[in-house]
Enzyme design. Structure first.
Site, mmCIF file in Angstrom:
data_model
loop_
_atom_site.group_PDB
_atom_site.id
_atom_site.type_symbol
_atom_site.label_atom_id
_atom_site.label_comp_id
_atom_site.label_asym_id
_atom_site.label_seq_id
_atom_site.Cartn_x
_atom_site.Cartn_y
_atom_site.Cartn_z
ATOM 1 N N CYS A 22 -54.544 61.208 77.803
ATOM 2 C CA CYS A 22 -55.930 61.670 77.607
ATOM 3 C C CYS A 22 -56.124 63.028 78.250
ATOM 4 O O CYS A 22 -56.973 63.799 77.834
ATOM 5 C CB CYS A 22 -56.909 60.646 78.161
ATOM 6 N N GLU B 109 -63.988 55.428 79.422
ATOM 7 C CA GLU B 109 -62.991 56.479 79.674
ATOM 8 C C GLU B 109 -62.391 56.821 78.316
ATOM 9 O O GLU B 109 -61.566 56.073 77.790
ATOM 10 C CB GLU B 109 -61.904 55.954 80.627
#
Ligand code: NAD
Length: 510
Positions: free
Chosen positions: A279, A245
């Site tokens: 993110c 990720e």
């Protein structure tokens, strides 16, 4: 605890890092770094405990998640205090994004995992003499390596998914926010998890690298693209599966028919919450020309209302460390040098002692600026004007990243069409940055933003290996395909081929 400095240690002593509060720069103690021997011992303990944990039925594993949920709710204020101390984020954000989202993950998997991972019978269309069962079995020991931006949620959430599937976990939290890792360990201890099923190792990249080499059965990594690449290389050599990720550069597309008030508020929240250190932060805006002036004015107005600080009520906290602040300054400096206009902010906040950068809005940006191409991970919102939606999509896809994206329009069909045209793992219509928090929603990136998914059905399945069990139904003495082979058998196979997959004429001939 953000400012991380190496402390000189005597030979034979553990390496240590000095930590400080990112908002006030007050010292917050030291972190001892666990070495490779310590990491391997933790993995060994986890491996020993895993077999019994996997053999326990779902009800027992669910019970531990429910107990952890009760502890988390009961201790939520204290947990928020500790997360705020080490990250500087506003209390409301810590409560919503770290604690509430974690509560939901605990409850969701306690209630649904049993169904998602249930053994299934699959009817067979061709091999009618066999039965197929598909079972999802735990992988073994899962190594979880996490970043500092949501240090509690990003450590707890994959841990919950790994544990409920019957794995043991060794967690290596970020050295920049190690106390959140301790909170996760305290939670499982109080929930009565059997010893060894969850292990915590603390340290920096060296400890993370040691975990990659310690013989785990899967790595769940969340962090930067650069480190993700190194993780993938090591896992590739060892043929250990990994979920990566990684970073993002989320585009926001504002159509001419967007609700501009909501879009402007959404842009400001998407870019500045957690000081832009998400993110899925909104990192670049493409707004169509005909509404660009109004949208930009509203964004600047909303930005002017933000309160930056620490302690009490505020909206935007500090960057977590000096290195991150330097990246933001470089990107903004590069944009200004290449012709961008600063409409708000644009500098460090002189009235705060810690690593504060003012919420910044830039206009007249272009794609030759770093601010539009590289992950900034700070409170900056660059706005680029485009002719139409097609141009917006082309720019949105002109990026090595593909994590999340958002599209703003009153026409939901158009929103979905544009969302599908964006190369990203997730896309949101008329909202932003929510994707990770929606537990059912598989989360992850394409391109350099990562491999694999966390959350939802896909995330949970990623914590298992799927085993197919085929069972013969008839128990005949032999099978048509077994030895010996013969010309008759070959002819029979040819006819069968035409009969099953051929045209009507072929079937008739067969
Ligand atoms: P980072 O890559 O510097 O560190 C992440 C973790 O990896 C830390 O625990 C670190 O100690 C460890 N690490 C460092 N070197 C290692 C090595 N060689 N082997 C194994 N582990 C190693 O990232 P960061 O600065 O902590 O986090 C910010 C980045 O994380 C941003 O790029 C952000 O976009 C990304 N992020 C992604 C997601 C997502 O879900 N896609 C979520 C949050 C953050």
């Amino acid at each position: 605890m953000a400012v991380v400095e190496a402390v000189t240690s005597a030979p034979g002593e553990k390496r240590r890092l000095r930590l400080a509060n990112p908002a006030t720069l007050e010292p917050l103690g030291e972190l001892e770094i666990d070495d490779a021997i310590h990491v391997r011992e933790a993995v060994d303990r986890a491996r020993k405990a895993q077999a019994e944990w996997a053999a326990a039925d779902f009800a027992e594993r669910e019970l531990h998640l429910q107990r952890a949920l009760r502890v988390l709710v009961a201790r939520s204020d204290e947990f928020v205090d500790r997360i705020v101390e080490e990250t500087g984020k506003p209390r409301a954000e810590a409560l919503a994004t770290e604690i509430a989202t974690s509560c939901d993950a605990l409850q969701f998997y306690a209630k649904r995992a049993r169904h998602i991972l249930a053994e299934r019978r699959v009817p067979l269309h061709l091999f009618r003499t066999k039965k197929l069962r598909v079972v999802h079995r735990p992988l073994g020991v899962v190594g979880i390596i996490t970043p500092w931006n949501f240090p509690f949620l990003l450590a707890l959430n994959p841990t919950v998914q790994a544990l409920i599937a019957g794995n043991a976990v060794v967690l290596k939290p970020s050295e920049v926010a190690p106390d959140s890792g301790r909170l996760v360990a305290e939670l499982w201890r109080e929930a009565g998890l059997p010893p060894g099923v969850f292990e915590l190792v603390q340290g920096d990249g060296e400890t993370g690298a040691a975990l990659l080499e310690a013989g785990v059965d899967k790595i769940c990594f969340t962090g930067s693209v650069a480190t993700g690449r190194r993780v993938a290389e090591v896992c590739g050599r060892a043929l250990v599966p990994c979920t990566l990720e990684l970073g993002g550069k989320d585009p926001m597309i504002v159509c001419a028919d967007a609700d501009l008030d909501r879009a402007a508020r959404g842009a400001v929240y998407g870019a500045f919450s957690n000081a832009g250190q998400i993110c899925t932060s909104t990192e670049r805006v493409y707004v169509v020309d005909e509404v660009a002036d109004v949208f930009t004015r509203k964004v600047v107005e909303q930005t002017g209302l933000l309160r930056q600080g620490s302690g009490g009520e505020f909206d935007v906290g500090p960057m977590i460390r000096a290195e991150q602040l330097a990246v933001v300054e470089e990107h903004v400096g590069d944009a200004i040098a290449k012709g961008a206009r600063v409409l708000a902010g644009g500098r460090r906040n002189p009235s705060c002692p810690g690593f504060f950068f003012e919420p910044t809005v830039l206009d007249d940006v272009t794609h030759d600026m770093r601010i539009m191409r590289e992950e900034t991970f700070g409170p900056v919102l660059p706005i680029m004007r485009v002719r139409d939606e097609d141009e917006a999509i082309a720019w949105a896809n002109d990026s090595p990243y593909g994590l999340n994206a958002n599209v703003w329009t009153r026409n939901k069909r158009r929103g979905i069409r544009l969302a599908k045209a964006i190369e990203s793992g997730c896309a949101v219509v008329n909202d932003c940055t929510i994707a990770y928090g929606v537990t059912e929603s598989p989360f992850g990136g394409v391109k350099h933003s990562g491999i694999g998914r966390v959350n939802g059905v896909q995330g949970l399945l990623g914590m298992c290996h799927t085993q197919a069990i085929l069972i013969d139904r008839l128990g005949a003495r032999s099978e048509p395909l077994w030895f010996p082979h013969s010309a008759r058998k070959t002819e029979w196979l040819r006819r069968a081929l035409r009969w099953i997959w051929g045209t009507s004429l072929g079937r008739w001939l067969a």
